[in-house]
Design a protein around this motif. Structure first.
Motif, short mmCIF file in Angstrom:
data_model
loop_
_atom_site.label_atom_id
_atom_site.label_comp_id
_atom_site.label_asym_id
_atom_site.label_seq_id
_atom_site.Cartn_x
_atom_site.Cartn_y
_atom_site.Cartn_z
N THR A 32 8.27 7.35 -10.33
CA THR A 32 9.09 6.92 -9.21
C THR A 32 8.21 6.78 -7.97
N THR A 33 8.58 5.91 -7.12
CA THR A 33 7.83 5.72 -5.90
C THR A 33 8.16 6.84 -4.92
N THR A 34 7.23 7.18 -4.09
CA THR A 34 7.46 8.26 -3.14
C THR A 34 8.36 7.82 -2.00
N ASN A 35 8.22 6.60 -1.57
CA ASN A 35 9.05 6.08 -0.48
C ASN A 35 9.95 4.99 -1.04
N GLN A 36 11.22 5.29 -1.11
CA GLN A 36 12.17 4.30 -1.61
C GLN A 36 12.32 3.18 -0.58
N PRO A 37 12.41 1.96 -1.02
CA PRO A 37 12.57 0.86 -0.07
C PRO A 37 13.92 0.94 0.64
N ASN A 39 16.95 -0.78 3.22
CA ASN A 39 17.57 -2.08 3.50
C ASN A 39 17.53 -2.43 4.98
N THR A 40 17.04 -1.55 5.81
CA THR A 40 17.04 -1.82 7.24
C THR A 40 15.91 -2.78 7.59
N LEU A 41 16.17 -3.59 8.57
CA LEU A 41 15.16 -4.52 9.03
C LEU A 41 14.18 -3.80 9.96
N PRO A 42 12.94 -4.14 9.91
CA PRO A 42 11.99 -3.48 10.81
C PRO A 42 12.27 -3.88 12.26
N THR A 43 12.15 -2.93 13.13
CA THR A 43 12.40 -3.21 14.54
C THR A 43 11.15 -3.81 15.16
N THR A 44 11.35 -4.80 15.97
CA THR A 44 10.22 -5.43 16.65
C THR A 44 10.16 -4.91 18.08
#
Length: 55
Positions: A32-37, A39-44
């Motif tokens: 399993t990946t350590t950081n799950q993806p 759904n939030t958009l990255p803030t600019t």
């Protein structure tokens, strides 16, 4: 030239691919990946331009 004879090397290649696909690949994909993806958009962040003193 014996290296052009595919007879002894084809079975080695086939066996190695079968080992990779049937044994190693499922073990690697089960991690399993350590950081799950998320759904939030990255803030600019708003950046300001640099004021160069010599211009």
């Amino acid at each position: 030239m014996p290296q052009l004879n595919p007879s002894p090397w084809f079975s080695v290649m086939l066996l190695s691919w079968l080992i990779l696909l049937l044994i190693i690949q499922p073990k690697l994909l089960s991690f399993t990946t350590t950081n799950q993806p998320s759904n939030t958009l990255p803030t600019t962040t708003k950046t300001t331009s640099w004021t160069w003193p010599w211009i």
